[in-house]
Write a protein that holds these residues in place. Structure first.
Motif, mmCIF file in Angstrom:
data_model
loop_
_atom_site.group_PDB
_atom_site.id
_atom_site.type_symbol
_atom_site.label_atom_id
_atom_site.label_comp_id
_atom_site.label_asym_id
_atom_site.label_seq_id
_atom_site.Cartn_x
_atom_site.Cartn_y
_atom_site.Cartn_z
ATOM 1 N N UNK A 1 1.069 -0.773 -0.054
ATOM 2 C CA UNK A 1 -0.221 -0.255 0.130
ATOM 3 C C UNK A 1 1.285 1.879 0.303
ATOM 4 N N UNK A 2 0.624 2.213 -0.923
ATOM 5 C CA UNK A 2 1.540 3.218 -1.318
ATOM 6 C C UNK A 2 0.698 4.424 -1.298
ATOM 7 N N UNK A 3 0.984 4.707 -0.173
ATOM 8 C CA UNK A 3 0.317 6.743 0.082
ATOM 9 C C UNK A 3 0.772 7.831 -0.553
ATOM 10 N N UNK A 4 0.664 8.840 -1.352
ATOM 11 C CA UNK A 4 1.389 9.723 -1.194
ATOM 12 C C UNK A 4 0.724 11.118 -1.241
ATOM 13 N N UNK A 5 0.933 12.346 -1.163
ATOM 14 C CA UNK A 5 0.649 13.377 -0.884
ATOM 15 C C UNK A 5 -0.499 13.858 -2.370
ATOM 16 N N UNK A 6 -0.079 13.532 -3.130
ATOM 17 C CA UNK A 6 -1.053 13.550 -4.658
ATOM 18 C C UNK A 6 -0.028 14.429 -5.278
ATOM 19 N N UNK A 7 -0.322 15.064 -6.208
ATOM 20 C CA UNK A 7 -0.235 15.734 -7.189
ATOM 21 C C UNK A 7 0.102 16.922 -6.745
ATOM 22 N N UNK A 8 1.130 17.785 -8.240
ATOM 23 C CA UNK A 8 1.011 18.991 -7.609
ATOM 24 C C UNK A 8 1.626 19.863 -6.706
ATOM 25 N N UNK A 9 1.315 21.280 -6.991
ATOM 26 C CA UNK A 9 1.890 22.214 -5.901
ATOM 27 C C UNK A 9 2.798 23.015 -6.851
ATOM 28 N N UNK A 10 3.101 24.061 -6.062
ATOM 29 C CA UNK A 10 4.541 24.594 -6.980
ATOM 30 C C UNK A 10 6.098 24.557 -6.144
ATOM 31 N N UNK A 11 7.245 23.673 -6.188
ATOM 32 C CA UNK A 11 7.813 23.388 -6.341
ATOM 33 C C UNK A 11 7.916 22.235 -4.898
ATOM 34 N N UNK A 12 8.816 21.896 -3.796
ATOM 35 C CA UNK A 12 8.522 21.983 -2.768
ATOM 36 C C UNK A 12 7.382 22.193 -1.550
ATOM 37 N N UNK A 13 7.050 22.825 -1.887
ATOM 38 C CA UNK A 13 5.537 23.705 -0.489
ATOM 39 C C UNK A 13 4.186 22.685 -0.908
ATOM 40 N N UNK A 14 3.744 21.781 -0.264
ATOM 41 C CA UNK A 14 2.718 20.791 -0.245
ATOM 42 C C UNK A 14 1.733 21.413 -0.714
ATOM 43 N N UNK A 15 0.729 21.644 -1.809
ATOM 44 C CA UNK A 15 -0.537 22.451 -2.148
ATOM 45 C C UNK A 15 -1.143 22.211 -0.976
ATOM 46 N N UNK A 16 -2.402 23.130 -0.444
ATOM 47 C CA UNK A 16 -3.219 23.204 0.837
ATOM 48 C C UNK A 16 -4.191 22.348 -0.050
ATOM 49 N N UNK A 17 -4.593 22.301 -1.386
ATOM 50 C CA UNK A 17 -6.094 21.283 -1.729
ATOM 51 C C UNK A 17 -5.509 19.655 -1.896
ATOM 52 N N UNK A 18 -4.382 19.478 -1.785
ATOM 53 C CA UNK A 18 -3.759 18.310 -2.627
ATOM 54 C C UNK A 18 -4.260 16.886 -2.022
ATOM 55 N N UNK A 19 -4.804 16.496 -3.280
ATOM 56 C CA UNK A 19 -6.113 15.136 -2.469
ATOM 57 C C UNK A 19 -4.698 13.786 -2.783
ATOM 58 N N UNK A 20 -4.765 13.437 -2.104
ATOM 59 C CA UNK A 20 -3.701 12.128 -1.906
ATOM 60 C C UNK A 20 -3.665 10.818 -3.129
ATOM 61 N N UNK A 21 -3.564 10.498 -3.026
ATOM 62 C CA UNK A 21 -3.377 8.730 -4.128
ATOM 63 C C UNK A 21 -2.863 7.805 -3.321
#
Lengths: 266, 266
Positions: free
Chosen positions: A78-98
């Motif tokens: 089971x692999x869980x990531x923060x999801x897509x995108x964001x500008x550079x390293x900053x975690x996007x506030x609205x990221x949908x985890x994958x």
């Protein structure tokens, strides 16, 4: 939050770009995951540490059940990531985890491991120690060393030379009749099976100094896929099978029959 | 080895699972990448350190040209991973590296950065220091701190408290009329623009102790996308624009006109 199982991810996925995620590798036994509660607890701990939301667990459990219900033995990742995108390293506030599931065959169980003392060291990082995050280049480099040396696994030390763990297993050291395992507060992974052994008081956390392995009575590795594996050799130093390792394996197999195997017996 | 540009990757990709790859983030200017030779050199260095084969460069360059020839200004990211699969951490002997290109808009240029002193430290790992690998959780955590503090960037220290670099830029420190930048032998990234500044003898490598920033005459950050950016504040400490920063920006803009901008001028 719940998505269908994925076979591919976008190249914008932060797991791919930054290793921005956590994972669990779990033993499948007779259509179920006997250690699922422990894996889920560690997944929550790791995701919490990184600030990644854990998706709907009921939905994930239903998909896991679909995948493993007809499987007698195997490994589920089971692999869980923060999801897509964001500008550079900053975690996007609205990221949908994958999250992703993949089923793999059970690896062969070896009767005694030949382990290579890796030159690649584990760096100290309290913010990431213990959790099963996806920044694993140290383990990749360590395991590559082990393969080049013709060994089954690689033993990794911290920067001070203290043994910590193998690339994909925790370390168990027998001295004076007690099993010990190094702390994982600054590096290493807090293995699910290690936690069970500690909770049962079969193993205790203790510092293992650089010279603390050569004169150990027995060494073993443990992880949630292969159980307890006796070490036969570390570099040029060899050990004979030890009754204490058989006994530890027997205790584990009593609680989790999936780990019943010939073990270190000749 | 040459593949078409990918928009998705398999969930078996080792970049996704372990951050097993390297990347370059490059400024596009008038249909070209003025710093491409330097980026390619660092990519080769990083891939070599990790034992990842660099795919056919002629083919990659042709695809890059296709993508950027009509682009006046932007950012091109090249991501190279070890490819798919392998049993656990061991790099598969026959892995076919995966590479991906993605085009992004040029970020806005800020006249003076507010920088947050991050609590997340950079761990020491000589095997990975300097290269632009994909194990970037420390930078993700550091940048998240900066965002929470309402800052533009985050300054990261090593375990001993010595300033090393920002999450996505190198650090330049002006003292006694000389620009200095910390070494990146045990942590941090050897930035392409930092290398150019060093080669031009505009900046020298020097240790910056924990207390070495508060009394600096000026601070700046540099990277290959945004050039040289003056720092206006680090935590509560503020600096006025400094002529030496303008001069350094002017020297850079003479060699690379894409970095011509208002800079620190009021």
């Amino acid at each position: 939050m719940g998505r269908d199982r994925l076979d591919t991810v976008s190249i914008a996925n932060r797991g791919l770009n930054y290793g921005d995620g956590v994972f669990e590798t779990m033993r499948v036994h007779r259509g179920a995951l006997p250690l699922w509660p422990q894996h889920l607890a560690r997944l929550r701990e790791g995701a919490g540490r990184l600030g990644i939301a854990v998706p709907d667990v009921d939905f994930i459990e239903a998909r896991i059940a679909d995948m493993v219900s007809a499987v007698d033995a195997g490994v589920l990742k089971l692999l869980l990531t923060r999801g897509e995108g964001g500008r550079g390293y900053a975690p996007p506030a609205d990221a949908v985890p994958t999250w992703m599931l993949s089923l793999q065959p059970l690896p062969e169980v070896l009767a005694g491991l030949r382990v290579h003392p890796c030159e690649t060291r584990l760096s100290m990082q309290a913010a990431l120690a213990g959790i099963k995050h996806c920044n694993r280049l140290e383990q990749v480099l360590g395991r590559a060393e082990a393969v080049r040396a013709g060994c089954d696994e690689g033993l990794m030390q911290d920067l001070a030379g203290n043994p910590v763990c193998a690339t994909s297993a925790n370390l168990l050291v027998l001295r004076d009749g007690r099993w010990r395992t190094p702390a994982v507060e600054t590096c290493g992974v807090a293995g699910v099976l290690r936690a069970w052994l500690l909770a049962q008081d079969l193993v205790e956390v203790a510092a293992v100094p650089p010279e603390g392995l050569a004169d150990a009575d027995a060494l073993a590795l443990c992880n949630a896929v292969r159980g307890i594996l006796p070490m036969r050799a570390l570099g040029a130093r060899e050990w004979s099978p030890h009754q204490a390792t058989d006994e530890l394996q027997a205790r584990l197999a009593m609680a989790y029959p999936m780990f019943q195997h010939a073990g270190s017996k000749p």
